[in-house]
Design a protein around this motif. Sequence first.
Motif, PDB file in Angstrom:
ATOM      1  N   GLY A   1       2.599  -1.539   7.747  1.00 28.24           N
ATOM      2  CA  GLY A   1       2.275  -0.905   6.472  1.00 28.24           C
ATOM      3  C   GLY A   1       2.101  -1.920   5.363  1.00 28.24           C
ATOM      4  O   GLY A   1       3.040  -2.640   5.009  1.00 28.24           O
TER       5      GLY A   1
ATOM      6  N   SER B   1      -2.855   0.787   8.568  1.00 29.59           N
ATOM      7  CA  SER B   1      -3.701   1.807   9.208  1.00 29.59           C
ATOM      8  C   SER B   1      -4.987   2.048   8.404  1.00 29.59           C
ATOM      9  O   SER B   1      -6.008   2.420   8.989  1.00 29.59           O
TER      10      SER B   1
ATOM     11  N   LEU C   1      -8.756  10.311  -5.246  1.00 29.23           N
ATOM     12  CA  LEU C   1      -7.791  11.317  -4.788  1.00 29.23           C
ATOM     13  C   LEU C   1      -8.457  12.634  -4.381  1.00 29.23           C
ATOM     14  O   LEU C   1      -7.830  13.685  -4.399  1.00 29.23           O
TER      15      LEU C   1
ATOM     16  N   TRP D   1      -3.599   9.388   2.929  1.00 29.88           N
ATOM     17  CA  TRP D   1      -3.000  10.291   3.902  1.00 29.88           C
ATOM     18  C   TRP D   1      -2.781  11.599   3.150  1.00 29.88           C
ATOM     19  O   TRP D   1      -2.377  11.586   1.992  1.00 29.88           O
TER      20      TRP D   1
ATOM     21  N   LYS E   1      -0.603  10.054   0.055  1.00 24.76           N
ATOM     22  CA  LYS E   1      -0.061   8.691   0.069  1.00 24.76           C
ATOM     23  C   LYS E   1      -1.241   7.751   0.275  1.00 24.76           C
ATOM     24  O   LYS E   1      -2.233   8.124   0.911  1.00 24.76           O
TER      25      LYS E   1
ATOM     26  N   SER F   1       0.167   1.799  -3.973  1.00 24.43           N
ATOM     27  CA  SER F   1      -0.048   1.059  -5.227  1.00 24.43           C
ATOM     28  C   SER F   1      -1.539   0.871  -5.511  1.00 24.43           C
ATOM     29  O   SER F   1      -1.922   0.535  -6.631  1.00 24.43           O
TER      30      SER F   1
ATOM     31  N   ASN G   1      -2.357   4.742  -7.050  1.00 25.28           N
ATOM     32  CA  ASN G   1      -1.387   5.469  -7.876  1.00 25.28           C
ATOM     33  C   ASN G   1      -1.806   5.521  -9.346  1.00 25.28           C
ATOM     34  O   ASN G   1      -2.880   5.054  -9.729  1.00 25.28           O
ATOM     35  N   GLY G   2      -0.920   6.104 -10.167  1.00 27.11           N
ATOM     36  CA  GLY G   2      -1.226   6.320 -11.589  1.00 27.11           C
ATOM     37  C   GLY G   2      -0.970   5.096 -12.454  1.00 27.11           C
ATOM     38  O   GLY G   2      -1.170   5.157 -13.675  1.00 27.11           O
TER      39      GLY G   2
ATOM     40  N   GLU H   1       5.717   8.120   6.792  1.00 27.83           N
ATOM     41  CA  GLU H   1       5.332   7.530   8.076  1.00 27.83           C
ATOM     42  C   GLU H   1       6.439   6.652   8.677  1.00 27.83           C
ATOM     43  O   GLU H   1       6.508   6.524   9.900  1.00 27.83           O
TER      44      GLU H   1
ATOM     45  N   LEU I   1       7.623   7.245  12.446  1.00 23.33           N
ATOM     46  CA  LEU I   1       7.560   6.212  13.494  1.00 23.33           C
ATOM     47  C   LEU I   1       8.908   6.055  14.205  1.00 23.33           C
ATOM     48  O   LEU I   1       8.952   5.876  15.424  1.00 23.33           O
TER      49      LEU I   1
ATOM     50  N   HIS J   1       6.509  10.717  -5.521  1.00 27.37           N
ATOM     51  CA  HIS J   1       7.571   9.712  -5.432  1.00 27.37           C
ATOM     52  C   HIS J   1       8.482   9.944  -4.225  1.00 27.37           C
ATOM     53  O   HIS J   1       9.666   9.602  -4.270  1.00 27.37           O
TER      54      HIS J   1
ATOM     55  N   THR K   1       8.176   5.086  -8.779  1.00 25.70           N
ATOM     56  CA  THR K   1       8.806   4.361  -7.669  1.00 25.70           C
ATOM     57  C   THR K   1       8.109   3.065  -7.242  1.00 25.70           C
ATOM     58  O   THR K   1       8.626   2.358  -6.375  1.00 25.70           O
TER      59      THR K   1
ATOM     60  N   THR L   1      10.163  -0.126  -5.609  1.00 24.82           N
ATOM     61  CA  THR L   1       9.898  -0.451  -4.192  1.00 24.82           C
ATOM     62  C   THR L   1       9.615  -1.940  -4.037  1.00 24.82           C
ATOM     63  O   THR L   1      10.079  -2.585  -3.082  1.00 24.82           O
TER      64      THR L   1
HETATM   65  C1  LIG Z   1      -1.225   9.607  -6.131  1.00 28.42           C
HETATM   66  C2  LIG Z   1      -0.011   8.766  -6.419  1.00 28.42           C
HETATM   67  C3  LIG Z   1       0.294   8.428  -7.740  1.00 28.42           C
HETATM   68  C4  LIG Z   1       1.431   7.647  -8.008  1.00 28.42           C
HETATM   69  N1  LIG Z   1       1.642   7.191  -9.273  1.00 28.42           N
HETATM   70  C5  LIG Z   1       2.599   6.260  -9.496  1.00 28.42           C
HETATM   71  C6  LIG Z   1       2.697   5.586 -10.742  1.00 28.42           C
HETATM   72  O1  LIG Z   1       1.897   5.786 -11.653  1.00 28.42           O
HETATM   73  N2  LIG Z   1       3.677   4.650 -10.891  1.00 28.42           N
HETATM   74  C7  LIG Z   1       4.577   4.377  -9.899  1.00 28.42           C
HETATM   75  O2  LIG Z   1       5.471   3.560 -10.119  1.00 28.42           O
HETATM   76  N3  LIG Z   1       4.513   5.008  -8.724  1.00 28.42           N
HETATM   77  C8  LIG Z   1       3.522   5.902  -8.481  1.00 28.42           C
HETATM   78  N4  LIG Z   1       3.385   6.463  -7.251  1.00 28.42           N
HETATM   79  C9  LIG Z   1       4.400   6.163  -6.231  1.00 28.42           C
HETATM   80  C10 LIG Z   1       4.357   4.752  -5.686  1.00 28.42           C
HETATM   81  O3  LIG Z   1       3.048   4.237  -5.713  1.00 28.42           O
HETATM   82  C11 LIG Z   1       4.922   4.765  -4.269  1.00 28.42           C
HETATM   83  O4  LIG Z   1       6.230   5.297  -4.274  1.00 28.42           O
HETATM   84  C12 LIG Z   1       5.008   3.379  -3.653  1.00 28.42           C
HETATM   85  O5  LIG Z   1       3.755   2.747  -3.722  1.00 28.42           O
HETATM   86  C13 LIG Z   1       5.454   3.522  -2.210  1.00 28.42           C
HETATM   87  O6  LIG Z   1       5.537   2.264  -1.626  1.00 28.42           O
HETATM   88  P1  LIG Z   1       5.847   2.139  -0.066  1.00 28.42           P
HETATM   89  O7  LIG Z   1       5.764   0.709   0.263  1.00 28.42           O
HETATM   90  O8  LIG Z   1       7.096   2.886   0.236  1.00 28.42           O
HETATM   91  O9  LIG Z   1       4.684   2.955   0.669  1.00 28.42           O
HETATM   92  P2  LIG Z   1       3.113   2.871   0.509  1.00 28.42           P
HETATM   93  O10 LIG Z   1       2.730   2.053  -0.665  1.00 28.42           O
HETATM   94  O11 LIG Z   1       2.633   4.268   0.581  1.00 28.42           O
HETATM   95  O12 LIG Z   1       2.656   2.044   1.782  1.00 28.42           O
HETATM   96  C14 LIG Z   1       2.726   2.482   3.101  1.00 28.42           C
HETATM   97  C15 LIG Z   1       1.570   1.834   3.849  1.00 28.42           C
HETATM   98  O13 LIG Z   1       1.801   1.966   5.242  1.00 28.42           O
HETATM   99  C16 LIG Z   1       0.589   2.334   5.879  1.00 28.42           C
HETATM  100  N5  LIG Z   1       0.947   3.018   7.115  1.00 28.42           N
HETATM  101  C17 LIG Z   1       1.554   4.209   7.250  1.00 28.42           C
HETATM  102  N6  LIG Z   1       1.737   4.507   8.549  1.00 28.42           N
HETATM  103  C18 LIG Z   1       1.224   3.474   9.248  1.00 28.42           C
HETATM  104  C19 LIG Z   1       1.110   3.210  10.643  1.00 28.42           C
HETATM  105  N7  LIG Z   1       1.570   4.062  11.567  1.00 28.42           N
HETATM  106  N8  LIG Z   1       0.503   2.053  11.037  1.00 28.42           N
HETATM  107  C20 LIG Z   1       0.023   1.157  10.111  1.00 28.42           C
HETATM  108  N9  LIG Z   1       0.115   1.385   8.769  1.00 28.42           N
HETATM  109  C21 LIG Z   1       0.726   2.522   8.348  1.00 28.42           C
HETATM  110  C22 LIG Z   1      -0.074   3.242   4.866  1.00 28.42           C
HETATM  111  O14 LIG Z   1      -1.451   3.403   5.129  1.00 28.42           O
HETATM  112  C23 LIG Z   1       0.229   2.518   3.566  1.00 28.42           C
HETATM  113  O15 LIG Z   1      -0.729   1.565   3.241  1.00 28.42           O
HETATM  114  C24 LIG Z   1       2.272   7.247  -6.940  1.00 28.42           C
HETATM  115  C25 LIG Z   1       1.963   7.586  -5.627  1.00 28.42           C
HETATM  116  C26 LIG Z   1       0.825   8.328  -5.350  1.00 28.42           C
HETATM  117  C27 LIG Z   1       0.511   8.666  -3.913  1.00 28.42           C
END
Ligand SMILES: Cc1cc2nc3c(=O)[nH]c(=O)nc-3n(C[C@H](O)[C@H](O)[C@H](O)COP(=O)(O)OP(=O)(O)OC[C@H]3O[C@@H](n4cnc5c(N)ncnc54)[C@H](O)[C@@H]3O)c2cc1C
Length: 542
Positions: free
Chosen positions: A9, A34, A53, A61, A85, A93, A96-97, A265, A269, A477, A520, A524
């Motif tokens: 990821g 992915s 979006l 996703w 997501k 990131s 996101n917003g 995810e 997994l 979040h 978040t 993160t």
């Molecule tokens: C629409 C939206 C708006 C948001 N707005 C804000 C905001 O303004 N400010 C803020 O602080 N936060 C915001 N957030 C939340 C914040 O962006 C997320 O909480 C944070 O980016 C999550 O980080 P992460 O590393 O946990 O997961 P993610 O950043 O979601 O990364 C997970 C990655 O893993 C990949 N992946 C998943 N499963 C697999 C697999 N089986 N094999 C290979 N790759 C895989 C995914 O494709 C993805 O790229 C927003 C989120 C969304 C969706």
Amino acid sequence: MVYDYIIVGAGSAGCVLADALTHDGKYQVLLLESGPEDKNFLLDMPRGIGKILQPDSRYVWQYQIHKGFPHFNESSDSNQETWLKGRVLGGSSSINGMVYARGFPSDYDEWETLGCEGWNWQNLLPHFIAHEQHELGANPARGDKGPLRITTHPKDGSGLPVRQLGDATLQAMADTGIKTTEDTNLDGGAGYQPRTISGGKRCSAATAFLKPAMQRKNLTVIHSSQAQRIVFDKKRAVAVEVKHKGTLKRLDCQRDIILSAGAIESPKLLLLSGVGDSEQLQSLNLPSIHHAPEVGRNLQEHYFIQTQYRVRDGSLNSAFQGLGLIKSILRYLLFRNGPMSHAAQEIIAYTSSRSEAERSDCQLGVGLYSLAQNKYPPAPEKLPGITIGGYPMHPTSRGSLSLQSADPDTAPLIVANFLQTDKDQKTAVAMLRKIRNISQQPSLAPYIEQELSPGKNVETDEELLDFYQRNGMTAYHVSGTCRMGGDSDSVVDTRTNVRGVTGLRVVDTSIFPRLPSGNTNAPTMAVARHAAGMILEDALRS
Ligand SMILES: Cc1cc2nc3c(=O)[nH]c(=O)nc-3n(C[C@H](O)[C@H](O)[C@H](O)COP(=O)(O)OP(=O)(O)OC[C@H]3O[C@@H](n4cnc5c(N)ncnc54)[C@H](O)[C@@H]3O)c2cc1C
């Protein structure tokens, strides 16, 4: 090739880890994603998210989830919604917003109290500072030398009369006791939005951390390839099974496999690989490597509600449609500023739903535009308006995630269980009253013509709660589904190792024991940098 580390990821956490683990050139690291590369103008242009979006976007996703309100029909619109997501380099990131919110010291100190030894504010603050290249400059609690570019909403109003309306809204907040501050991340209160935007462009985790690291020979990035499951040799994680263009491939790892696939995810997994509730796994004919019933539990999400007001002047609605939209895009192309360069909302505020003397328990966000009702994907209203939204930051309700099938392409079953506890319901109603109070302050009287929603007929606590339950939505979040803790029931220990097995870690929003105060993304990234330090330390010891 056998990699030292495989990160699954390339999101907020994965990009930070890829950078930190390859920095000294000692380890061979594979980052697996992915989704595709992040080469799209609409990902760079902040308001491009309006298009990104969309339901058929290749960069997200999508999950159809259940909100979990017992008194609404399970299949009604009030009880279901779509969660998104990011699925692209940079993960969420990149879509996101762009709100840059760090959470407050008490959030992380609380994590430590809950058993996450070492995850307190004092230890996390240096990571936030190291990441930041903040336009407001450095001070003991803020950085200006890091790779993550942060700006606050521009003071010039981007050539539109929106700044007056923004200032009037901040004044209205001040009149209800929410002080105006320059940097809401340091001082709380209300102010113009801190954003991961610079030079008019989104600064994702991929831009800040991954792109520079990709120059290093010891980092391999494979995109458009989806991990299907982790391969174990007895209790040791030794490889990742990956699907690329319909073909399965095994990628071997000699140190740690790190799941950074996000809070949906990553637990999926783990479950697909045999780490989870063994009864549930057996019912799907999956092997049980380690009985870990908490995988997928402790799901937390901020439940966001938007209220809307018709205004006479100063709104951005006209800039997002028709000729106005063409002008906004031209302006963006020529000068990289104007409405297309704004974050999701222009103003942010932290407040207590009850009394300003108490710890802030709600985040409010003001968008200087309004949205057409009941339209998905969201679209601007024709007439001018503003939105004042918000969410209680510390929900006590918990949801869950479980497998519906042993097929990696089947989405998990997600039940959010929003606003289930008395405390959450009371905070939600108090927050709505607070927002209404702000909208009724004298400084907004020259602008606001009418409250559109909830509307003046929604008055009693029961009516306000019903409005909230029916119209609230995810704040995107989702967290907590692989809870970190010092107790043996937690999914990962306080060094991010998955309990009960070796060679496997989780580092992303899923390990948060509690949601921080606000968005978040920044938390993160800081968590990932803290975890990277531990991973490198553990490597030296082994
Ligand atoms: C629409 C939206 C708006 C948001 N707005 C804000 C905001 O303004 N400010 C803020 O602080 N936060 C915001 N957030 C939340 C914040 O962006 C997320 O909480 C944070 O980016 C999550 O980080 P992460 O590393 O946990 O997961 P993610 O950043 O979601 O990364 C997970 C990655 O893993 C990949 N992946 C998943 N499963 C697999 C697999 N089986 N094999 C290979 N790759 C895989 C995914 O494709 C993805 O790229 C927003 C989120 C969304 C969706």
